[in-house]
Design a protein around this motif. Structure first.
Motif, PDB file in Angstrom:
ATOM      1  N   PHE A 110      44.570  29.923  36.741  1.00 31.01           N
ATOM      2  CA  PHE A 110      43.372  30.726  36.994  1.00 31.01           C
ATOM      3  C   PHE A 110      42.258  29.930  37.675  1.00 31.01           C
ATOM      4  O   PHE A 110      41.419  30.510  38.358  1.00 31.01           O
ATOM      5  CB  PHE A 110      42.832  31.293  35.670  1.00 31.01           C
ATOM      6  CG  PHE A 110      43.801  32.178  34.955  1.00 31.01           C
ATOM      7  CD1 PHE A 110      43.896  33.528  35.282  1.00 31.01           C
ATOM      8  CD2 PHE A 110      44.634  31.681  33.972  1.00 31.01           C
ATOM      9  CE1 PHE A 110      44.800  34.349  34.633  1.00 31.01           C
ATOM     10  CE2 PHE A 110      45.535  32.497  33.316  1.00 31.01           C
ATOM     11  CZ  PHE A 110      45.629  33.830  33.651  1.00 31.01           C
ATOM     12  N   THR A 111      42.223  28.636  37.482  1.00 25.76           N
ATOM     13  CA  THR A 111      41.169  27.790  38.034  1.00 25.76           C
ATOM     14  C   THR A 111      41.807  26.640  38.791  1.00 25.76           C
ATOM     15  O   THR A 111      42.535  25.843  38.199  1.00 25.76           O
ATOM     16  CB  THR A 111      40.273  27.230  36.912  1.00 25.76           C
ATOM     17  OG1 THR A 111      39.730  28.304  36.149  1.00 25.76           O
ATOM     18  CG2 THR A 111      39.145  26.396  37.491  1.00 25.76           C
ATOM     19  N   THR A 116      50.602  32.426  41.370  1.00 21.80           N
ATOM     20  CA  THR A 116      51.023  33.170  40.200  1.00 21.80           C
ATOM     21  C   THR A 116      50.483  34.588  40.238  1.00 21.80           C
ATOM     22  O   THR A 116      49.456  34.884  40.849  1.00 21.80           O
ATOM     23  CB  THR A 116      50.532  32.487  38.917  1.00 21.80           C
ATOM     24  OG1 THR A 116      49.102  32.548  38.886  1.00 21.80           O
ATOM     25  CG2 THR A 116      50.977  31.040  38.866  1.00 21.80           C
ATOM     26  N   THR A 147      44.293  39.644  36.807  1.00 27.89           N
ATOM     27  CA  THR A 147      43.130  39.365  35.966  1.00 27.89           C
ATOM     28  C   THR A 147      41.855  39.816  36.659  1.00 27.89           C
ATOM     29  O   THR A 147      41.684  39.569  37.854  1.00 27.89           O
ATOM     30  CB  THR A 147      43.044  37.851  35.685  1.00 27.89           C
ATOM     31  OG1 THR A 147      44.273  37.421  35.084  1.00 27.89           O
ATOM     32  CG2 THR A 147      41.902  37.538  34.741  1.00 27.89           C
ATOM     33  N   ALA A 163      42.226  32.496  31.482  1.00 26.32           N
ATOM     34  CA  ALA A 163      41.157  32.414  32.476  1.00 26.32           C
ATOM     35  C   ALA A 163      39.846  31.910  31.884  1.00 26.32           C
ATOM     36  O   ALA A 163      39.065  31.235  32.559  1.00 26.32           O
ATOM     37  CB  ALA A 163      40.954  33.785  33.114  1.00 26.32           C
ATOM     38  N   VAL A 219      36.218  35.005  36.301  1.00 26.99           N
ATOM     39  CA  VAL A 219      37.615  35.406  36.157  1.00 26.99           C
ATOM     40  C   VAL A 219      37.861  35.739  34.695  1.00 26.99           C
ATOM     41  O   VAL A 219      37.562  34.941  33.810  1.00 26.99           O
ATOM     42  CB  VAL A 219      38.568  34.274  36.610  1.00 26.99           C
ATOM     43  CG1 VAL A 219      40.016  34.745  36.551  1.00 26.99           C
ATOM     44  CG2 VAL A 219      38.215  33.809  38.016  1.00 26.99           C
ATOM     45  N   TRP A 252      46.674  35.502  38.389  1.00 28.87           N
ATOM     46  CA  TRP A 252      45.381  35.651  39.084  1.00 28.87           C
ATOM     47  C   TRP A 252      45.186  37.083  39.556  1.00 28.87           C
ATOM     48  O   TRP A 252      44.135  37.686  39.320  1.00 28.87           O
ATOM     49  CB  TRP A 252      45.328  34.672  40.255  1.00 28.87           C
ATOM     50  CG  TRP A 252      44.132  34.860  41.150  1.00 28.87           C
ATOM     51  CD1 TRP A 252      44.043  35.656  42.239  1.00 28.87           C
ATOM     52  CD2 TRP A 252      42.846  34.258  40.999  1.00 28.87           C
ATOM     53  NE1 TRP A 252      42.793  35.583  42.798  1.00 28.87           N
ATOM     54  CE2 TRP A 252      42.036  34.732  42.060  1.00 28.87           C
ATOM     55  CE3 TRP A 252      42.306  33.349  40.090  1.00 28.87           C
ATOM     56  CZ2 TRP A 252      40.719  34.325  42.204  1.00 28.87           C
ATOM     57  CZ3 TRP A 252      40.988  32.943  40.254  1.00 28.87           C
ATOM     58  CH2 TRP A 252      40.210  33.435  41.293  1.00 28.87           C
ATOM     59  N   PHE A 266      47.081  28.532  41.090  1.00 28.20           N
ATOM     60  CA  PHE A 266      46.355  29.780  40.884  1.00 28.20           C
ATOM     61  C   PHE A 266      46.558  30.754  42.045  1.00 28.20           C
ATOM     62  O   PHE A 266      46.361  31.953  41.906  1.00 28.20           O
ATOM     63  CB  PHE A 266      44.864  29.503  40.659  1.00 28.20           C
ATOM     64  CG  PHE A 266      44.046  29.400  41.927  1.00 28.20           C
ATOM     65  CD1 PHE A 266      43.127  30.382  42.267  1.00 28.20           C
ATOM     66  CD2 PHE A 266      44.196  28.311  42.770  1.00 28.20           C
ATOM     67  CE1 PHE A 266      42.375  30.279  43.418  1.00 28.20           C
ATOM     68  CE2 PHE A 266      43.445  28.208  43.919  1.00 28.20           C
ATOM     69  CZ  PHE A 266      42.536  29.185  44.242  1.00 28.20           C
ATOM     70  N   LEU A 267      46.986  30.244  43.188  1.00 27.53           N
ATOM     71  CA  LEU A 267      47.236  31.125  44.327  1.00 27.53           C
ATOM     72  C   LEU A 267      48.645  31.696  44.299  1.00 27.53           C
ATOM     73  O   LEU A 267      48.923  32.680  44.976  1.00 27.53           O
ATOM     74  CB  LEU A 267      47.027  30.349  45.633  1.00 27.53           C
ATOM     75  CG  LEU A 267      45.616  29.820  45.877  1.00 27.53           C
ATOM     76  CD1 LEU A 267      45.565  29.091  47.210  1.00 27.53           C
ATOM     77  CD2 LEU A 267      44.588  30.935  45.843  1.00 27.53           C
ATOM     78  N   ARG A 276      40.218  36.255  48.036  1.00 29.46           N
ATOM     79  CA  ARG A 276      41.025  36.369  46.835  1.00 29.46           C
ATOM     80  C   ARG A 276      40.506  37.356  45.814  1.00 29.46           C
ATOM     81  O   ARG A 276      41.261  37.798  44.949  1.00 29.46           O
ATOM     82  CB  ARG A 276      41.145  34.992  46.180  1.00 29.46           C
ATOM     83  CG  ARG A 276      41.877  33.972  47.045  1.00 29.46           C
ATOM     84  CD  ARG A 276      43.346  34.295  47.151  1.00 29.46           C
ATOM     85  NE  ARG A 276      44.012  33.442  48.128  1.00 29.46           N
ATOM     86  CZ  ARG A 276      45.312  33.512  48.402  1.00 29.46           C
ATOM     87  NH1 ARG A 276      46.052  34.404  47.777  1.00 29.46           N
ATOM     88  NH2 ARG A 276      45.831  32.727  49.313  1.00 29.46           N
ATOM     89  N   GLN A 307      38.309  39.948  38.304  1.00 31.93           N
ATOM     90  CA  GLN A 307      37.476  38.922  38.944  1.00 31.93           C
ATOM     91  C   GLN A 307      36.233  39.585  39.523  1.00 31.93           C
ATOM     92  O   GLN A 307      36.308  40.694  40.060  1.00 31.93           O
ATOM     93  CB  GLN A 307      38.245  38.221  40.070  1.00 31.93           C
ATOM     94  CG  GLN A 307      39.598  37.658  39.691  1.00 31.93           C
ATOM     95  CD  GLN A 307      40.679  38.144  40.626  1.00 31.93           C
ATOM     96  OE1 GLN A 307      40.452  38.353  41.798  1.00 31.93           O
ATOM     97  NE2 GLN A 307      41.873  38.348  40.089  1.00 31.93           N
TER      98      GLN A 307
END
Length: 342
Positions: A267-268, A19, A25, A300, A88, A22, A16-17, A338, A27
């Motif tokens: 995403f998670t 791509t 999307t 997400a 998210v 994230w 998730f860090l 983030r 948040q």
């Protein structure tokens, strides 16, 4: 659920860090007061499950929190003090489904009843291979010594492949546990959606049992329906997991009924606590741990809840297809680093 087609665990844990999904999307950092039912949950049960996989998390911040958790603090205080809830996906509603570990009757050698095999991964498999239809129609795996066990129903084999793990009770009473061992590299296609597309059922009518009954009543058409899903999953024997523990998830640890959730690691992060607000006939408000993935779990706001082992768990899981909201709990520094301001 099946892990993401054999992706290395380190990639799943940190995906998730890495791509762009994230970053692209929406948040929002929430307060714990914003989580419906938070105060009423059993936070200690969630902390126990978190402790099962947190030692495997590679990030230093997660490692520090895992060390604190091992000191057995007050569970609710621990989560509220060191995490922040992050929504998210904006206002997009979540889709919750459920999965389970099947327990099938089988045999170690084939006979007139037990004649549908579970296969281990063929040695030449590398990347995308033959489709389900090609594998079955051309008998590409038969007679090669790849069989783990035989069961009495091809529909059970199909659904075992969807679940990704299961237990086979042999005629002598012994148990063979199998887990995900690879796949042929083709995307999963929902046969439930195909039945709806054909006009045979309405969306609210489709369940695992409905599909099972339809295929059994229509064996020839049923075979073609199952082959609508080109994905084919191979298994491996799981010999080091006691019978009283759950199957292995994507983190290679036993998962826990009603506390483990399968997510999209884009995403998670795997190992993270996830707050579930599921609607439907049986609403659920609960803190779970993201310990599994699945080829059909994308997005997400998409999650699959592990319901346990056996037929009762399977019947309950098959009825779940509900909207709601899921919120991931991230370490404070990670959340503020983030999540964009504003």
């Amino acid at each position: 659920m099946t892990p993401a087609l054999g992706a290395p665990l380190a990639l799943l844990l940190g995906a998730f860090l890495m791509t762009s999904a994230w970053a692209e999307t929406p948040q929002t950092i929430l307060r714990f007061e914003d989580l419906d039912g938070w105060a009423e949950d059993d936070h200690q049960a969630a902390l126990d499950v978190f402790l099962n996989t947190c030692p495997d998390l590679p990030d230093p911040e997660w490692q520090s929190l895992c060390a604190l958790a091992q000191g057995r603090p007050n569970a609710r205080t621990f989560f509220e003090l060191f995490f922040r809830p992050v929504l998210v996906g904006g206002d997009d509603p979540a889709l919750f489904t459920a999965y389970f570990e099947p327990e099938l009757e089988g045999a170690s050698t084939p006979d007139g009843r037990y004649r549908y095999p579970l296969y281990t991964r063929p040695p030449e498999l590398d990347g995308q291979w033959f489709t389900r239809a090609e594998i079955e129609d051309q008998a590409l795996l038969a007679g090669r010594g790849l069989e783990i066990a035989w069961v009495d129903d091809p529909v059970d084999v199909f659904f075992l492949q969807i679940q990704g793990s299961g237990r086979i009770r042999l005629r002598d009473g012994s148990m063979v546990r199998v887990g995900y061992g690879g796949a042929n590299g083709h995307p999963y296609r929902s046969i439930g959606q195909e039945l709806i597309r054909r006009g045979l059922f309405k969306a609210h009518q489709v369940s695992a049992q409905v599909i099972r009954n339809w295929v059994r009543r229509n064996p020839e058409e049923g075979r073609a329906l199952l082959q609508h899903n080109p994905s084919f999953v191979f298994f491996r024997r799981i010999g080091n997991v006691p019978a009283h523990q759950g199957p292995l998830g994507a983190m290679n640890r036993s998962i826990t009924p009603m506390r483990t959730v399968a997510v999209d690691p884009a995403f998670t992060p795997l190992g993270a606590p996830v707050w579930i607000e599921k609607g439907g006939r049986n609403p659920l408000r609960r803190l779970m741990i993201a310990q599994d993935t699945g080829s059909a779990i994308k997005g997400a706001q998409r999650a699959d809840i592990f319901f346990g082992t056996g037929k009762a768990a399977g019947r309950a899981a098959g009825r779940v297809r509900d909207a709601g909201r899921m919120v991931v709990l991230l370490p404070i520094e990670t959340a503020f680093a983030r999540v964009p301001e504003g």
